[in-house]
Scaffold this motif. Structure first.
Motif, PDB file in Angstrom:
ATOM      1  N   ALA A 112       0.881  -1.320   0.048  1.00  0.00           N
ATOM      2  CA  ALA A 112      -0.227   0.153  -0.168  1.00  0.00           C
ATOM      3  C   ALA A 112       0.857   1.181   0.038  1.00  0.00           C
ATOM      4  CB  ALA A 112      -0.878  -0.127   1.000  1.00  0.00           C
ATOM      5  N   GLY A 113       1.927   1.085   0.704  1.00  0.00           N
ATOM      6  CA  GLY A 113       2.992   2.262   0.727  1.00  0.00           C
ATOM      7  C   GLY A 113       3.597   2.617  -0.539  1.00  0.00           C
ATOM      8  N   TYR A 114       3.776   1.446  -1.376  1.00  0.00           N
ATOM      9  CA  TYR A 114       4.414   1.824  -2.771  1.00  0.00           C
ATOM     10  C   TYR A 114       3.328   2.359  -3.631  1.00  0.00           C
ATOM     11  CZ  TYR A 114       8.860  -0.486  -1.590  1.00  0.00           C
ATOM     12  OH  TYR A 114       9.998  -0.933  -1.058  1.00  0.00           O
ATOM     13  N   PHE A 115       2.199   1.771  -3.520  1.00  0.00           N
ATOM     14  CA  PHE A 115       1.006   2.117  -4.414  1.00  0.00           C
ATOM     15  C   PHE A 115       0.571   3.724  -3.946  1.00  0.00           C
ATOM     16  CE2 PHE A 115      -3.593   2.176  -5.003  1.00  0.00           C
ATOM     17  CZ  PHE A 115      -3.597   2.447  -6.255  1.00  0.00           C
ATOM     18  N   GLU A 116       0.982   4.048  -2.866  1.00  0.00           N
ATOM     19  CA  GLU A 116       0.417   5.485  -2.535  1.00  0.00           C
ATOM     20  C   GLU A 116       1.505   6.416  -3.035  1.00  0.00           C
ATOM     21  OE1 GLU A 116      -0.419   8.294   1.574  1.00  0.00           O
ATOM     22  OE2 GLU A 116       0.356   6.205   2.013  1.00  0.00           O
ATOM     23  N   LYS A 117       2.710   6.011  -3.029  1.00  0.00           N
ATOM     24  CA  LYS A 117       3.756   6.991  -3.696  1.00  0.00           C
ATOM     25  C   LYS A 117       3.579   6.842  -5.379  1.00  0.00           C
ATOM     26  CE  LYS A 117       5.823   8.479  -0.309  1.00  0.00           C
ATOM     27  NZ  LYS A 117       5.808   9.884   0.121  1.00  0.00           N
TER      28      LYS A 117
ATOM     29  N   ALA B 139      -9.160   4.232  -0.338  1.00  0.00           N
ATOM     30  CA  ALA B 139      -9.035   3.096   0.431  1.00  0.00           C
ATOM     31  C   ALA B 139      -7.831   3.115   1.225  1.00  0.00           C
ATOM     32  CB  ALA B 139      -9.650   1.837   0.022  1.00  0.00           C
ATOM     33  N   HIS B 140      -7.187   4.162   1.726  1.00  0.00           N
ATOM     34  CA  HIS B 140      -5.852   4.061   2.354  1.00  0.00           C
ATOM     35  C   HIS B 140      -4.892   3.302   1.466  1.00  0.00           C
ATOM     36  CE1 HIS B 140      -6.858   6.496   5.845  1.00  0.00           C
ATOM     37  NE2 HIS B 140      -8.193   5.761   5.567  1.00  0.00           N
ATOM     38  N   PHE B 141      -5.155   3.421   0.053  1.00  0.00           N
ATOM     39  CA  PHE B 141      -4.349   2.674  -1.069  1.00  0.00           C
ATOM     40  C   PHE B 141      -3.987   1.173  -0.804  1.00  0.00           C
ATOM     41  CE2 PHE B 141      -3.358   7.188  -0.524  1.00  0.00           C
ATOM     42  CZ  PHE B 141      -3.421   7.457  -1.957  1.00  0.00           C
ATOM     43  N   ASN B 142      -5.003   0.527  -0.306  1.00  0.00           N
ATOM     44  CA  ASN B 142      -5.267  -1.139  -0.307  1.00  0.00           C
ATOM     45  C   ASN B 142      -5.363  -1.325  -1.856  1.00  0.00           C
ATOM     46  OD1 ASN B 142      -6.584  -3.388  -0.643  1.00  0.00           O
ATOM     47  ND2 ASN B 142      -6.556  -3.606   1.650  1.00  0.00           N
ATOM     48  N   VAL B 143      -4.255  -1.965  -2.285  1.00  0.00           N
ATOM     49  CA  VAL B 143      -4.165  -2.320  -3.811  1.00  0.00           C
ATOM     50  C   VAL B 143      -5.429  -3.084  -4.416  1.00  0.00           C
ATOM     51  CG1 VAL B 143      -2.866  -3.321  -5.275  1.00  0.00           C
ATOM     52  CG2 VAL B 143      -1.690  -2.309  -3.710  1.00  0.00           C
TER      53      VAL B 143
ATOM     54  N   ARG C 193      -4.356  -2.159 -10.364  1.00  0.00           N
ATOM     55  CA  ARG C 193      -4.340  -3.369 -11.061  1.00  0.00           C
ATOM     56  C   ARG C 193      -3.074  -4.076 -11.655  1.00  0.00           C
ATOM     57  NH1 ARG C 193     -10.062  -1.610 -14.191  1.00  0.00           N
ATOM     58  NH2 ARG C 193     -11.383  -1.621 -12.216  1.00  0.00           N
ATOM     59  N   ILE C 194      -2.098  -2.954 -12.080  1.00  0.00           N
ATOM     60  CA  ILE C 194      -0.785  -3.365 -12.478  1.00  0.00           C
ATOM     61  C   ILE C 194       0.084  -3.791 -11.243  1.00  0.00           C
ATOM     62  CG2 ILE C 194       1.178  -2.430 -13.459  1.00  0.00           C
ATOM     63  CD1 ILE C 194      -0.630  -0.644 -14.938  1.00  0.00           C
ATOM     64  N   CYS C 195      -0.293  -3.061 -10.052  1.00  0.00           N
ATOM     65  CA  CYS C 195       0.304  -3.432  -8.643  1.00  0.00           C
ATOM     66  C   CYS C 195       0.101  -4.881  -8.409  1.00  0.00           C
ATOM     67  CB  CYS C 195      -0.022  -2.500  -7.727  1.00  0.00           C
ATOM     68  SG  CYS C 195       0.976  -0.884  -7.915  1.00  0.00           S
ATOM     69  N   GLN C 196      -1.219  -4.972  -8.404  1.00  0.00           N
ATOM     70  CA  GLN C 196      -1.757  -6.438  -8.187  1.00  0.00           C
ATOM     71  C   GLN C 196      -1.206  -7.472  -8.992  1.00  0.00           C
ATOM     72  OE1 GLN C 196      -6.033  -6.503  -9.144  1.00  0.00           O
ATOM     73  NE2 GLN C 196      -6.484  -7.366  -6.943  1.00  0.00           N
ATOM     74  N   GLU C 197      -0.886  -7.460 -10.232  1.00  0.00           N
ATOM     75  CA  GLU C 197      -0.099  -8.484 -11.100  1.00  0.00           C
ATOM     76  C   GLU C 197       1.041  -8.590 -10.553  1.00  0.00           C
ATOM     77  OE1 GLU C 197      -0.817  -6.851 -14.912  1.00  0.00           O
ATOM     78  OE2 GLU C 197      -2.774  -7.184 -14.867  1.00  0.00           O
ATOM     79  N   LEU C 198       1.881  -7.495 -10.420  1.00  0.00           N
ATOM     80  CA  LEU C 198       3.255  -7.413 -10.252  1.00  0.00           C
ATOM     81  C   LEU C 198       3.332  -7.998  -8.750  1.00  0.00           C
ATOM     82  CD1 LEU C 198       4.219  -3.902 -11.166  1.00  0.00           C
ATOM     83  CD2 LEU C 198       5.000  -6.080 -12.402  1.00  0.00           C
TER      84      LEU C 198
ATOM     85  N   ALA D 183       1.388 -10.404  -7.436  1.00  0.00           N
ATOM     86  CA  ALA D 183       1.099 -11.782  -7.664  1.00  0.00           C
ATOM     87  C   ALA D 183       2.306 -12.246  -8.278  1.00  0.00           C
ATOM     88  CB  ALA D 183       0.033 -11.771  -8.218  1.00  0.00           C
ATOM     89  N   GLU D 184       3.010 -11.982  -9.088  1.00  0.00           N
ATOM     90  CA  GLU D 184       4.208 -12.237  -9.927  1.00  0.00           C
ATOM     91  C   GLU D 184       5.359 -12.522  -8.854  1.00  0.00           C
ATOM     92  OE1 GLU D 184       6.803 -11.625 -13.771  1.00  0.00           O
ATOM     93  OE2 GLU D 184       4.790 -10.397 -13.527  1.00  0.00           O
ATOM     94  N   HIS D 185       5.646 -11.420  -7.935  1.00  0.00           N
ATOM     95  CA  HIS D 185       6.832 -11.234  -7.511  1.00  0.00           C
ATOM     96  C   HIS D 185       6.622 -11.337  -5.929  1.00  0.00           C
ATOM     97  CE1 HIS D 185       8.869 -10.082 -11.040  1.00  0.00           C
ATOM     98  NE2 HIS D 185       8.001  -9.270 -11.325  1.00  0.00           N
ATOM     99  N   GLY D 186       5.563 -11.421  -5.357  1.00  0.00           N
ATOM    100  CA  GLY D 186       5.456 -11.670  -3.811  1.00  0.00           C
ATOM    101  C   GLY D 186       5.318 -10.181  -3.255  1.00  0.00           C
ATOM    102  N   SER D 187       5.637  -9.316  -3.570  1.00  0.00           N
ATOM    103  CA  SER D 187       5.546  -7.849  -2.993  1.00  0.00           C
ATOM    104  C   SER D 187       6.097  -6.822  -4.038  1.00  0.00           C
ATOM    105  CB  SER D 187       6.432  -7.936  -1.800  1.00  0.00           C
ATOM    106  OG  SER D 187       7.623  -7.641  -2.200  1.00  0.00           O
ATOM    107  N   PHE D 188       5.545  -5.674  -3.935  1.00  0.00           N
ATOM    108  CA  PHE D 188       6.125  -4.625  -4.954  1.00  0.00           C
ATOM    109  C   PHE D 188       7.609  -4.357  -4.511  1.00  0.00           C
ATOM    110  CE2 PHE D 188       6.440  -0.525  -6.885  1.00  0.00           C
ATOM    111  CZ  PHE D 188       5.705  -0.671  -7.936  1.00  0.00           C
TER     112      PHE D 188
END
Length: 156
Positions: free
Chosen positions: A18-23, A50-54, A89-94, A96-101
């Motif tokens: 969420a912190g990365y998505f916020e930035k 939503a407090h940047f809940n991805v 949605r892009i963050c979600q995919e990343l 899912a693929e890498h375990g975390s942003f």
């Protein structure tokens, strides 16, 4: 004394996705606006998104876009609101693929800054070179000195 036109953002590695998505979202909305406007409205952004809940933002629909375009507590730019939802949605995919942003960012380790910037701008919506620089700087990633980066971008 007048306030400077720009402000150096604090640097801190986000605690979670969420912190990365916020930035990322700050970088998107900052483009074309003064820091003061965005900083003053940021509590509204946190509530609106939503407090940047991805996962929550990725699930937003056109109804949410309509609601946010009417929300006076944020900058009501429909294109940037839609970009934020797409970026979730892009963050979600990343994630899912890498375990975390954070782990996704590690896939770019060793690349020259300009390549990391180009990849980031290509991947995320409404993200330009300045937004990418702001993002990488503010999440504690390696970036060139600002004056060097600026001079390089003026050449391009």
């Amino acid at each position: 004394m007048s306030e400077p036109q720009y402000e150096i953002p604090p640097r801190a590695v986000p605690e979670n996705d969420a912190g990365y998505f916020e930035k990322i979202t700050q970088a998107v909305f900052q483009a074309g606006f003064s820091w003061k406007v965005i900083r003053n409205k940021w509590p509204g952004f946190q509530n609106a998104f939503a407090h940047f809940n991805v996962d929550q933002v990725a699930a937003f629909t056109s109804v949410d876009v309509e609601r946010l375009v009417e929300d006076k507590t944020i900058v009501r730019n429909g294109r940037k609101i839609e970009a934020t939802i797409k970026n979730a949605r892009i963050c979600q995919e990343l994630i899912a693929e890498h375990g975390s942003f954070h782990n996704y960012l590690r896939t770019m380790d060793g690349l020259p800054y300009i390549k990391r910037e180009k990849q980031f701008c290509k991947k995320f919506k409404f993200m330009g070179p300045m937004g990418a620089y702001f993002f990488f700087w503010s999440v504690g990633e390696d970036v060139p000195e600002y004056h060097e980066w600026r001079a390089q971008n003026e050449k391009s």
